[in-house]
Design a protein around this motif. Sequence first.
Motif, PDB file in Angstrom:
ATOM      1  N   GLY A 151      35.769  42.476  10.476  1.00  0.00           N
ATOM      2  CA  GLY A 151      36.633  43.366   9.704  1.00  0.00           C
ATOM      3  C   GLY A 151      36.866  44.723  10.328  1.00  0.00           C
ATOM      4  N   TYR A 152      36.537  44.888  11.601  1.00  0.00           N
ATOM      5  CA  TYR A 152      36.679  46.191  12.246  1.00  0.00           C
ATOM      6  C   TYR A 152      38.029  46.344  12.945  1.00  0.00           C
ATOM      7  CZ  TYR A 152      31.895  47.641  11.429  1.00  0.00           C
ATOM      8  OH  TYR A 152      30.735  48.022  10.829  1.00  0.00           O
ATOM      9  N   GLU A 172      35.186  38.483  31.914  1.00  0.00           N
ATOM     10  CA  GLU A 172      36.286  38.891  31.025  1.00  0.00           C
ATOM     11  C   GLU A 172      36.272  38.045  29.756  1.00  0.00           C
ATOM     12  OE1 GLU A 172      38.317  41.335  31.134  1.00  0.00           O
ATOM     13  OE2 GLU A 172      38.479  42.032  33.206  1.00  0.00           O
ATOM     14  N   ARG A 173      35.987  36.763  29.895  1.00  0.00           N
ATOM     15  CA  ARG A 173      35.941  35.880  28.724  1.00  0.00           C
ATOM     16  C   ARG A 173      34.793  36.260  27.802  1.00  0.00           C
ATOM     17  NH1 ARG A 173      33.769  31.173  26.586  1.00  0.00           N
ATOM     18  NH2 ARG A 173      32.122  31.139  28.162  1.00  0.00           N
ATOM     19  N   LEU A 174      33.608  36.541  28.376  1.00  0.00           N
ATOM     20  CA  LEU A 174      32.464  36.910  27.542  1.00  0.00           C
ATOM     21  C   LEU A 174      32.724  38.206  26.787  1.00  0.00           C
ATOM     22  CD1 LEU A 174      29.361  36.107  29.799  1.00  0.00           C
ATOM     23  CD2 LEU A 174      30.420  34.692  28.035  1.00  0.00           C
ATOM     24  N   ILE A 175      33.282  39.190  27.470  1.00  0.00           N
ATOM     25  CA  ILE A 175      33.565  40.477  26.819  1.00  0.00           C
ATOM     26  C   ILE A 175      34.599  40.298  25.721  1.00  0.00           C
ATOM     27  CG2 ILE A 175      34.608  42.743  27.217  1.00  0.00           C
ATOM     28  CD1 ILE A 175      33.204  42.622  30.010  1.00  0.00           C
ATOM     29  N   SER A 176      35.600  39.455  25.988  1.00  0.00           N
ATOM     30  CA  SER A 176      36.613  39.178  24.970  1.00  0.00           C
ATOM     31  C   SER A 176      35.992  38.509  23.747  1.00  0.00           C
ATOM     32  CB  SER A 176      37.694  38.269  25.561  1.00  0.00           C
ATOM     33  OG  SER A 176      38.630  37.890  24.580  1.00  0.00           O
ATOM     34  N   LEU A 177      35.032  37.620  23.965  1.00  0.00           N
ATOM     35  CA  LEU A 177      34.358  36.972  22.845  1.00  0.00           C
ATOM     36  C   LEU A 177      33.588  37.981  21.995  1.00  0.00           C
ATOM     37  CD1 LEU A 177      32.907  33.736  24.536  1.00  0.00           C
ATOM     38  CD2 LEU A 177      34.799  33.874  22.897  1.00  0.00           C
ATOM     39  N   VAL A 178      32.925  38.938  22.647  1.00  0.00           N
ATOM     40  CA  VAL A 178      32.178  39.963  21.910  1.00  0.00           C
ATOM     41  C   VAL A 178      33.137  40.824  21.087  1.00  0.00           C
ATOM     42  CG1 VAL A 178      30.686  41.994  22.134  1.00  0.00           C
ATOM     43  CG2 VAL A 178      30.292  39.995  23.592  1.00  0.00           C
ATOM     44  N   LYS A 179      34.239  41.223  21.701  1.00  0.00           N
ATOM     45  CA  LYS A 179      35.209  42.070  20.992  1.00  0.00           C
ATOM     46  C   LYS A 179      35.818  41.336  19.802  1.00  0.00           C
ATOM     47  CE  LYS A 179      39.358  44.867  21.709  1.00  0.00           C
ATOM     48  NZ  LYS A 179      40.425  45.262  22.662  1.00  0.00           N
ATOM     49  N   LYS A 180      36.175  40.069  19.997  1.00  0.00           N
ATOM     50  CA  LYS A 180      36.752  39.290  18.899  1.00  0.00           C
ATOM     51  C   LYS A 180      35.749  39.104  17.768  1.00  0.00           C
ATOM     52  CE  LYS A 180      40.144  36.737  21.674  1.00  0.00           C
ATOM     53  NZ  LYS A 180      40.520  35.412  22.254  1.00  0.00           N
ATOM     54  N   HIS A 181      34.479  38.978  18.130  1.00  0.00           N
ATOM     55  CA  HIS A 181      33.436  38.856  17.112  1.00  0.00           C
ATOM     56  C   HIS A 181      33.394  40.112  16.233  1.00  0.00           C
ATOM     57  CE1 HIS A 181      29.557  37.798  15.306  1.00  0.00           C
ATOM     58  NE2 HIS A 181      29.179  39.043  15.558  1.00  0.00           N
ATOM     59  N   ILE A 182      33.492  41.272  16.851  1.00  0.00           N
ATOM     60  CA  ILE A 182      33.474  42.531  16.094  1.00  0.00           C
ATOM     61  C   ILE A 182      34.705  42.633  15.209  1.00  0.00           C
ATOM     62  CG2 ILE A 182      33.490  45.059  16.311  1.00  0.00           C
ATOM     63  CD1 ILE A 182      32.009  44.599  19.027  1.00  0.00           C
ATOM     64  N   GLU A 183      35.854  42.267  15.750  1.00  0.00           N
ATOM     65  CA  GLU A 183      37.084  42.278  14.947  1.00  0.00           C
ATOM     66  C   GLU A 183      36.981  41.296  13.786  1.00  0.00           C
ATOM     67  OE1 GLU A 183      40.319  43.446  18.440  1.00  0.00           O
ATOM     68  OE2 GLU A 183      39.776  41.334  18.119  1.00  0.00           O
ATOM     69  N   GLY A 184      36.306  40.176  14.026  1.00  0.00           N
ATOM     70  CA  GLY A 184      36.125  39.188  12.962  1.00  0.00           C
ATOM     71  C   GLY A 184      35.263  39.674  11.818  1.00  0.00           C
ATOM     72  N   SER A 219      43.210  54.881   7.574  1.00  0.00           N
ATOM     73  CA  SER A 219      43.962  53.666   7.245  1.00  0.00           C
ATOM     74  C   SER A 219      43.154  52.383   7.452  1.00  0.00           C
ATOM     75  CB  SER A 219      45.253  53.603   8.062  1.00  0.00           C
ATOM     76  OG  SER A 219      44.966  53.638   9.452  1.00  0.00           O
ATOM     77  N   HIS A 220      41.910  52.500   7.929  1.00  0.00           N
ATOM     78  CA  HIS A 220      41.087  51.317   8.126  1.00  0.00           C
ATOM     79  C   HIS A 220      39.703  51.522   7.511  1.00  0.00           C
ATOM     80  CE1 HIS A 220      44.087  50.986  11.397  1.00  0.00           C
ATOM     81  NE2 HIS A 220      44.025  49.705  11.102  1.00  0.00           N
ATOM     82  N   GLU A 221      39.212  50.492   6.845  1.00  0.00           N
ATOM     83  CA  GLU A 221      37.899  50.599   6.193  1.00  0.00           C
ATOM     84  C   GLU A 221      36.774  50.709   7.215  1.00  0.00           C
ATOM     85  OE1 GLU A 221      35.011  47.932   3.266  1.00  0.00           O
ATOM     86  OE2 GLU A 221      37.146  47.422   3.488  1.00  0.00           O
ATOM     87  N   LYS A 222      36.870  49.946   8.301  1.00  0.00           N
ATOM     88  CA  LYS A 222      35.838  49.938   9.331  1.00  0.00           C
ATOM     89  C   LYS A 222      36.494  50.196  10.685  1.00  0.00           C
ATOM     90  CE  LYS A 222      33.027  46.402   6.969  1.00  0.00           C
ATOM     91  NZ  LYS A 222      32.452  45.029   7.130  1.00  0.00           N
ATOM     92  N   VAL A 223      35.953  51.164  11.416  1.00  0.00           N
ATOM     93  CA  VAL A 223      36.538  51.547  12.701  1.00  0.00           C
ATOM     94  C   VAL A 223      35.439  51.570  13.758  1.00  0.00           C
ATOM     95  CG1 VAL A 223      37.789  53.330  13.969  1.00  0.00           C
ATOM     96  CG2 VAL A 223      38.292  52.941  11.545  1.00  0.00           C
ATOM     97  N   ALA A 224      35.773  51.041  14.923  1.00  0.00           N
ATOM     98  CA  ALA A 224      34.837  51.068  16.048  1.00  0.00           C
ATOM     99  C   ALA A 224      35.617  51.262  17.340  1.00  0.00           C
ATOM    100  CB  ALA A 224      34.033  49.768  16.125  1.00  0.00           C
ATOM    101  N   SER A 225      35.004  51.931  18.302  1.00  0.00           N
ATOM    102  CA  SER A 225      35.591  52.009  19.643  1.00  0.00           C
ATOM    103  C   SER A 225      34.787  51.101  20.570  1.00  0.00           C
ATOM    104  CB  SER A 225      35.612  53.446  20.166  1.00  0.00           C
ATOM    105  OG  SER A 225      34.300  53.948  20.314  1.00  0.00           O
ATOM    106  N   PHE A 226      35.502  50.516  21.529  1.00  0.00           N
ATOM    107  CA  PHE A 226      34.917  49.489  22.392  1.00  0.00           C
ATOM    108  C   PHE A 226      35.461  49.668  23.797  1.00  0.00           C
ATOM    109  CE2 PHE A 226      34.845  45.344  24.399  1.00  0.00           C
ATOM    110  CZ  PHE A 226      33.741  44.669  23.898  1.00  0.00           C
ATOM    111  N   THR A 227      34.587  49.993  24.741  1.00  0.00           N
ATOM    112  CA  THR A 227      34.992  50.085  26.143  1.00  0.00           C
ATOM    113  C   THR A 227      34.009  49.263  26.976  1.00  0.00           C
ATOM    114  OG1 THR A 227      33.692  52.102  26.486  1.00  0.00           O
ATOM    115  CG2 THR A 227      36.016  52.379  25.887  1.00  0.00           C
TER     116      THR A 227
END
Length: 510
Positions: free
Chosen positions: A393-394, A379-391, A408-416
């Motif tokens: 600008g997504y 869970e921690r590793l996946i959270s780190l990957v997601k936060k990296h993508i958000e960092g 309403s957003h310049e960059k959009v991504a879906s993450f599951t």
Amino acid sequence: MSFNRVFRIVVALLVLLVGVNITNAQKLTEEKLDAMAAKYALQSFPMLKDLLSIPNDAIYPEDIEKNIKWCEKAFGDRDFTTTRIETSTVPLLLAERKVKKPKKTVLIYLQIDGQPVDTSRWFQKDPYIPALKMKNAEGEWEEMDWSKIGNYDDDWRVFARSTSDAKGPAAMFLAAIDAIDDNKISTNFDMKVIMDFEEELGSPRLPQAVIDNKELLKSDMLVIFDGPMHITNKPTLVFGARGIATIQLTTYGPIAPQHSGHYGNYAPNPAFRLSQILASMKDDDGRVTIPGYYDGITIDAETEKILRAVPDNEKEIQDRLQIGSTDKVGRYYQESIQYPSLNIRGMQSGWINEKARTIVPDWARAELDLRLVLESDPERLISLVKKHIEGLGYYVTEDTPTKEERMSHEKVASFTYEISYQSFRTDYNTEIGIWLKEALKNAYGADPIMERMAGGSIPISPFVTTLDIPAVSVPTVNRDNNQHSPNENIRLGNYRDGIKTMIAILGQKL
């Protein structure tokens, strides 16, 4: 009858009993094991062919049912009682065989399902029609008539889906059971064999099934007959395996593919954006750049000694893979698999090859897998990957973005994501490790290669954590078996020696 006469009779009987035990022990010399393995390999080839001929892609439950019924009959014919452990999809199958006054109960794991097939990339009529092949003078695999298998060469191979992963080991196990039964080799432990029919889907129902059936599965140790041997093809024991989690990442461009002449330089290209995200996750040495990804992993002096004891030849590994350099996560192969990985297992956007067209794609998708180790929380590793993508600008969502989100957003991504199962690792000096090491040493006249961790993943941690038992893998198949790929195969010398290994283990007293 005098006391002395009674005493002499008792002593004689004891001598006779000891003599019987010595005779039983002598049946498991290396020479005896070689002869038995050769005999039962030949005897079991029709069974192997029959089992490999049943389609076993887990996304087709009707085919899996055929495999379950085959296993029920095969184990039932060998005096096992079978129980279906029901899940929301297909069941697990438990086969049990008990002995008088067992010292322990050994749980044995077998995988029966296989990876999907792409028939266009198999060099034979059908991946579910086993093909016997040998290398011709040009070094190419050439198919032979199956009837020639009776006079096989060790380097001949059977090509079919699941030959190595992992119906081959299942057939070896059944052949080994036939051998110990026919030769009256006694075991001093009860056997529980658990068969998994969704391993290639990540065994999503297995953890809960183990929890719900804890008493039914109760055992003292777990032996896993799965995986490839060391690259030298020498007897191997593996004391751990990495876990696995997966991520699906999608970036978005225009709502539909657009003409690249009209909208190139205007509509953002999701394939470029996805590539930029993925490239930002690793440096040129192949190390994950996300801060904290490798936290908690240390290679101390004792671990270093264990890892260095594995007789890897780094140049040979690279030669087999035909790679001119390696990632620098570890200094050598064994060290590299002690860390969690981050892998792109597939990418898609637009069209390629003969279907290529001049468009700006509407989306781009990457499928990632994370191989887990005991020290890393998935869970921690996946959270780190997601936060990296958000960092980067997504705006990250779990669903396909709405028009409002797109606008309403310049960059959009879906993450599951999905966490299949965690890693496991067993100490070398546990009872199971000592038992298996002695069995293989008896069979081959030398200590087996001992690996701390396998790079691949098997769904064993639910057994280890829920049942609180140690687990060790006994790999038997050739490493160059094209596992998970077209033209999967098993080397016939490995098949025979796998039977030998399993006879030796079943006949080794705990």
